[in-house]
Scaffold this motif. Structure first.
Motif, PDB file in Angstrom:
ATOM      1  N   THR A 178     -31.058  24.719  12.914  1.00 56.27           N
ATOM      2  CA  THR A 178     -31.885  26.034  13.195  1.00 56.27           C
ATOM      3  C   THR A 178     -33.322  25.953  12.828  1.00 56.27           C
ATOM      4  OG1 THR A 178     -29.875  27.387  12.775  1.00 56.27           O
ATOM      5  CG2 THR A 178     -31.787  28.682  12.631  1.00 56.27           C
ATOM      6  N   ALA A 179     -33.686  25.269  11.472  1.00 58.46           N
ATOM      7  CA  ALA A 179     -34.808  25.271  11.169  1.00 58.46           C
ATOM      8  C   ALA A 179     -35.881  24.552  12.000  1.00 58.46           C
ATOM      9  CB  ALA A 179     -35.116  24.596   9.677  1.00 58.46           C
ATOM     10  N   VAL A 180     -35.319  23.385  12.556  1.00 53.31           N
ATOM     11  CA  VAL A 180     -36.049  22.243  13.463  1.00 53.31           C
ATOM     12  C   VAL A 180     -36.247  23.139  14.700  1.00 53.31           C
ATOM     13  CG1 VAL A 180     -36.212  20.052  14.831  1.00 53.31           C
ATOM     14  CG2 VAL A 180     -35.177  20.353  12.521  1.00 53.31           C
ATOM     15  N   PHE A 181     -35.311  23.705  15.316  1.00 57.12           N
ATOM     16  CA  PHE A 181     -35.150  24.447  16.545  1.00 57.12           C
ATOM     17  C   PHE A 181     -36.649  25.872  16.505  1.00 57.12           C
ATOM     18  CE2 PHE A 181     -34.308  26.656  20.529  1.00 57.12           C
ATOM     19  CZ  PHE A 181     -33.906  25.492  21.307  1.00 57.12           C
ATOM     20  N   SER A 182     -36.334  26.477  15.263  1.00 60.42           N
ATOM     21  CA  SER A 182     -37.251  27.687  15.101  1.00 60.42           C
ATOM     22  C   SER A 182     -38.758  27.188  15.131  1.00 60.42           C
ATOM     23  CB  SER A 182     -36.796  28.485  14.107  1.00 60.42           C
ATOM     24  OG  SER A 182     -35.470  28.776  14.153  1.00 60.42           O
ATOM     25  N   PHE A 183     -38.916  25.851  14.477  1.00 58.09           N
ATOM     26  CA  PHE A 183     -40.244  25.747  14.324  1.00 58.09           C
ATOM     27  C   PHE A 183     -40.852  25.149  15.526  1.00 58.09           C
ATOM     28  CE2 PHE A 183     -43.437  22.029  13.786  1.00 58.09           C
ATOM     29  CZ  PHE A 183     -44.501  22.649  12.914  1.00 58.09           C
ATOM     30  N   GLY A 184     -40.062  24.591  16.370  1.00 61.09           N
ATOM     31  CA  GLY A 184     -40.508  23.791  17.477  1.00 61.09           C
ATOM     32  C   GLY A 184     -40.688  24.755  18.620  1.00 61.09           C
ATOM     33  N   ASN A 185     -40.096  25.889  18.463  1.00 61.93           N
ATOM     34  CA  ASN A 185     -40.392  27.055  19.299  1.00 61.93           C
ATOM     35  C   ASN A 185     -41.830  27.787  19.083  1.00 61.93           C
ATOM     36  OD1 ASN A 185     -38.117  26.953  21.081  1.00 61.93           O
ATOM     37  ND2 ASN A 185     -36.733  28.023  20.005  1.00 61.93           N
ATOM     38  N   GLU A 203     -39.786  30.632   5.445  1.00 61.47           N
ATOM     39  CA  GLU A 203     -38.619  30.548   4.222  1.00 61.47           C
ATOM     40  C   GLU A 203     -37.491  29.329   4.703  1.00 61.47           C
ATOM     41  OE1 GLU A 203     -36.962  34.354   4.123  1.00 61.47           O
ATOM     42  OE2 GLU A 203     -39.002  35.224   3.737  1.00 61.47           O
ATOM     43  N   LEU A 204     -37.394  29.109   5.867  1.00 60.91           N
ATOM     44  CA  LEU A 204     -36.610  27.885   6.266  1.00 60.91           C
ATOM     45  C   LEU A 204     -37.367  26.779   5.683  1.00 60.91           C
ATOM     46  CD1 LEU A 204     -35.481  28.690   9.917  1.00 60.91           C
ATOM     47  CD2 LEU A 204     -33.863  28.484   7.820  1.00 60.91           C
ATOM     48  N   PHE A 205     -38.699  26.620   5.788  1.00 59.84           N
ATOM     49  CA  PHE A 205     -39.217  25.288   5.224  1.00 59.84           C
ATOM     50  C   PHE A 205     -39.360  25.422   3.827  1.00 59.84           C
ATOM     51  CE2 PHE A 205     -41.835  24.486   9.249  1.00 59.84           C
ATOM     52  CZ  PHE A 205     -41.556  23.244   9.344  1.00 59.84           C
ATOM     53  N   GLU A 206     -39.370  26.323   3.069  1.00 62.81           N
ATOM     54  CA  GLU A 206     -39.146  26.299   1.702  1.00 62.81           C
ATOM     55  C   GLU A 206     -37.681  25.629   1.524  1.00 62.81           C
ATOM     56  OE1 GLU A 206     -39.471  30.325   0.345  1.00 62.81           O
ATOM     57  OE2 GLU A 206     -41.470  30.274   0.856  1.00 62.81           O
ATOM     58  N   VAL A 207     -36.473  26.086   2.067  1.00 66.51           N
ATOM     59  CA  VAL A 207     -35.457  25.521   1.794  1.00 66.51           C
ATOM     60  C   VAL A 207     -35.461  23.877   2.201  1.00 66.51           C
ATOM     61  CG1 VAL A 207     -32.918  25.436   2.376  1.00 66.51           C
ATOM     62  CG2 VAL A 207     -34.280  27.768   1.981  1.00 66.51           C
ATOM     63  N   ARG A 208     -35.994  23.483   3.231  1.00 64.53           N
ATOM     64  CA  ARG A 208     -36.023  22.150   3.796  1.00 64.53           C
ATOM     65  C   ARG A 208     -36.709  21.330   2.807  1.00 64.53           C
ATOM     66  NH1 ARG A 208     -37.853  21.566   9.805  1.00 64.53           N
ATOM     67  NH2 ARG A 208     -37.014  19.288   9.424  1.00 64.53           N
ATOM     68  N   LEU A 209     -37.822  21.821   2.275  1.00 68.26           N
ATOM     69  CA  LEU A 209     -38.744  20.943   1.263  1.00 68.26           C
ATOM     70  C   LEU A 209     -37.692  20.792  -0.168  1.00 68.26           C
ATOM     71  CD1 LEU A 209     -42.226  22.448   1.808  1.00 68.26           C
ATOM     72  CD2 LEU A 209     -41.555  20.185   1.784  1.00 68.26           C
ATOM     73  N   MET A 210     -36.861  21.757  -0.355  1.00 69.08           N
ATOM     74  CA  MET A 210     -36.024  21.732  -1.563  1.00 69.08           C
ATOM     75  C   MET A 210     -35.007  20.494  -1.143  1.00 69.08           C
ATOM     76  SD  MET A 210     -34.977  25.421  -2.326  1.00 69.08           S
ATOM     77  CE  MET A 210     -36.137  26.794  -2.607  1.00 69.08           C
ATOM     78  N   ILE A 211     -34.449  20.307   0.086  1.00 63.15           N
ATOM     79  CA  ILE A 211     -33.361  19.369   0.197  1.00 63.15           C
ATOM     80  C   ILE A 211     -33.489  18.121   1.113  1.00 63.15           C
ATOM     81  CG2 ILE A 211     -31.455  21.358  -0.159  1.00 63.15           C
ATOM     82  CD1 ILE A 211     -31.484  21.315   2.786  1.00 63.15           C
ATOM     83  N   PHE A 226     -33.612  38.217  12.782  1.00 62.63           N
ATOM     84  CA  PHE A 226     -34.793  38.340  11.980  1.00 62.63           C
ATOM     85  C   PHE A 226     -35.791  38.635  12.879  1.00 62.63           C
ATOM     86  CE2 PHE A 226     -31.848  36.191   8.834  1.00 62.63           C
ATOM     87  CZ  PHE A 226     -31.947  37.352   7.883  1.00 62.63           C
ATOM     88  N   SER A 227     -36.515  39.795  12.948  1.00 67.54           N
ATOM     89  CA  SER A 227     -37.608  40.050  13.875  1.00 67.54           C
ATOM     90  C   SER A 227     -38.985  39.215  13.370  1.00 67.54           C
ATOM     91  CB  SER A 227     -37.938  41.470  13.726  1.00 67.54           C
ATOM     92  OG  SER A 227     -38.638  41.858  12.390  1.00 67.54           O
ATOM     93  N   ASP A 228     -39.185  38.962  12.260  1.00 65.22           N
ATOM     94  CA  ASP A 228     -40.448  38.089  12.023  1.00 65.22           C
ATOM     95  C   ASP A 228     -40.220  36.658  11.979  1.00 65.22           C
ATOM     96  OD1 ASP A 228     -42.743  36.842  11.074  1.00 65.22           O
ATOM     97  OD2 ASP A 228     -43.282  38.361   9.740  1.00 65.22           O
ATOM     98  N   GLN A 229     -40.294  36.070  13.053  1.00 61.96           N
ATOM     99  CA  GLN A 229     -39.809  34.598  13.135  1.00 61.96           C
ATOM    100  C   GLN A 229     -40.754  33.658  12.443  1.00 61.96           C
ATOM    101  OE1 GLN A 229     -36.790  33.721  14.956  1.00 61.96           O
ATOM    102  NE2 GLN A 229     -36.461  35.652  14.642  1.00 61.96           N
ATOM    103  N   TYR A 230     -41.731  34.143  12.356  1.00 59.43           N
ATOM    104  CA  TYR A 230     -42.755  33.275  11.611  1.00 59.43           C
ATOM    105  C   TYR A 230     -42.368  33.223  10.308  1.00 59.43           C
ATOM    106  CZ  TYR A 230     -45.683  32.802  15.902  1.00 59.43           C
ATOM    107  OH  TYR A 230     -46.178  32.734  16.957  1.00 59.43           O
ATOM    108  N   GLN A 231     -42.390  34.398   9.441  1.00 54.87           N
ATOM    109  CA  GLN A 231     -41.858  34.336   8.258  1.00 54.87           C
ATOM    110  C   GLN A 231     -40.591  33.848   7.930  1.00 54.87           C
ATOM    111  OE1 GLN A 231     -43.849  35.532   5.823  1.00 54.87           O
ATOM    112  NE2 GLN A 231     -42.124  34.814   4.166  1.00 54.87           N
ATOM    113  N   LEU A 232     -39.627  33.879   8.737  1.00 52.57           N
ATOM    114  CA  LEU A 232     -38.304  32.947   8.696  1.00 52.57           C
ATOM    115  C   LEU A 232     -38.411  31.785   8.776  1.00 52.57           C
ATOM    116  CD1 LEU A 232     -35.379  33.012   8.739  1.00 52.57           C
ATOM    117  CD2 LEU A 232     -35.386  33.221  11.323  1.00 52.57           C
ATOM    118  N   ALA A 233     -39.451  31.233   9.709  1.00 53.81           N
ATOM    119  CA  ALA A 233     -39.410  29.617   9.646  1.00 53.81           C
ATOM    120  C   ALA A 233     -40.302  29.289   8.412  1.00 53.81           C
ATOM    121  CB  ALA A 233     -40.374  29.599  10.852  1.00 53.81           C
TER     122      ALA A 233
END
Length: 236
Positions: free
Chosen positions: A174-181, A100-108, A91-98
């Motif tokens: 993937t979510a943790v690594f993407s955010f850290g980057n 969206e990953l946070f939305e899922v992480r907050l759910m679970i 996915f090209s927009d890594q900020y938007q992806l991150a």
């Protein structure tokens, strides 16, 4: 070359590989840019050419670097193929992806932390403390903490003893690594404090506390990412 020399060379190669990865994750060398020459890396890290060559070869095999004949070696991603098990780096927009990953992480993840309070063994609690300490040590030392940070969160998922949750571990990784980057240690104090809060709550079997601390941790991170994304868009 004897056995001990082989081991020493392998360990040195791994250290250089970690140092190159730090240059990439901290954007000193960004995706699409050319890796410095062997001679430059040799001088910078104080090792021989063969050690640098071994580290580069390993990162090529992991899909981080790509050799272009006649041109040089280029960075093609900030994490290895193994760390991007879901293939989300496409996915090209890594900020938007991150986000969206946070939305899922907050759910679970808050509920996963709550389950860990019920099901973690004493041995797993000891390991959780070790990982919490390791993330803090690396953070304060200015070293790359992402691997330990990722293991901290995935260990909590394993402690939940829920087999479906275990299948979600690649998503968490993937979510943790993407955010850290994307944020580069900008939440050092908050990360250390909330990691400790999550750990202590799990040690005490405090389900509400663990859920609350995980919520706080994720929301700190999400808000920081939103600010970085907004600043980036304003600068463009």
């Amino acid at each position: 070359m004897n056995q001990f020399e082989q081991i020493e060379k392998k360990l040195l190669g791994s250290q250089v590989e970690d140092k190159i990865m730090t240059l990439i994750t901290e954007k000193e060398i960004d995706v699409g840019q050319k890796l410095p020459s062997e001679s430059v890396l040799t001088e910078r890290f104080g090792v021989g050419r063969s050690t640098v060559r071994e580290a580069v070869k390993s990162l090529v095999s992991k899909g981080v670097l790509e050799v272009k004949q006649g041109s040089g070696t280029y960075v093609i991603r900030r994490c290895s193929i193994e760390e991007d098990l879901l293939g989300l780096s496409r996915f090209s927009d890594q900020y938007q992806l991150a986000l969206e990953l946070f939305e899922v992480r907050l759910m679970i993840e808050p509920d996963i932390a709550s389950l860990a309070c019920q099901n973690a063994t004493e041995e797993e609690k000891i390991r959780l403390v070790e990982l919490c300490d390791e993330v803090e040590r690396l953070y304060l030392a200015g070293e790359n903490h992402l691997k330990a940070d990722t293991e901290f969160h995935t260990h909590i998922a394993k402690c939940s003893r829920n087999r479906v949750v275990e299948t979600l571990i690649p998503l968490i990784q993937t979510a943790v690594f993407s955010f850290g980057n994307l944020t580069f240690r900008s939440l050092q104090k908050e990360t250390i404090e909330t990691h400790r809060g999550i750990t202590n709550a799990i040690l005490e079997g405090d389900m509400i506390g663990a859920k609350s601390e995980m919520n706080m941790h994720l929301n700190y991170n999400r808000q920081r990412l939103i600010r970085i994304k907004r600043e980036k868009e304003q600068a463009e």
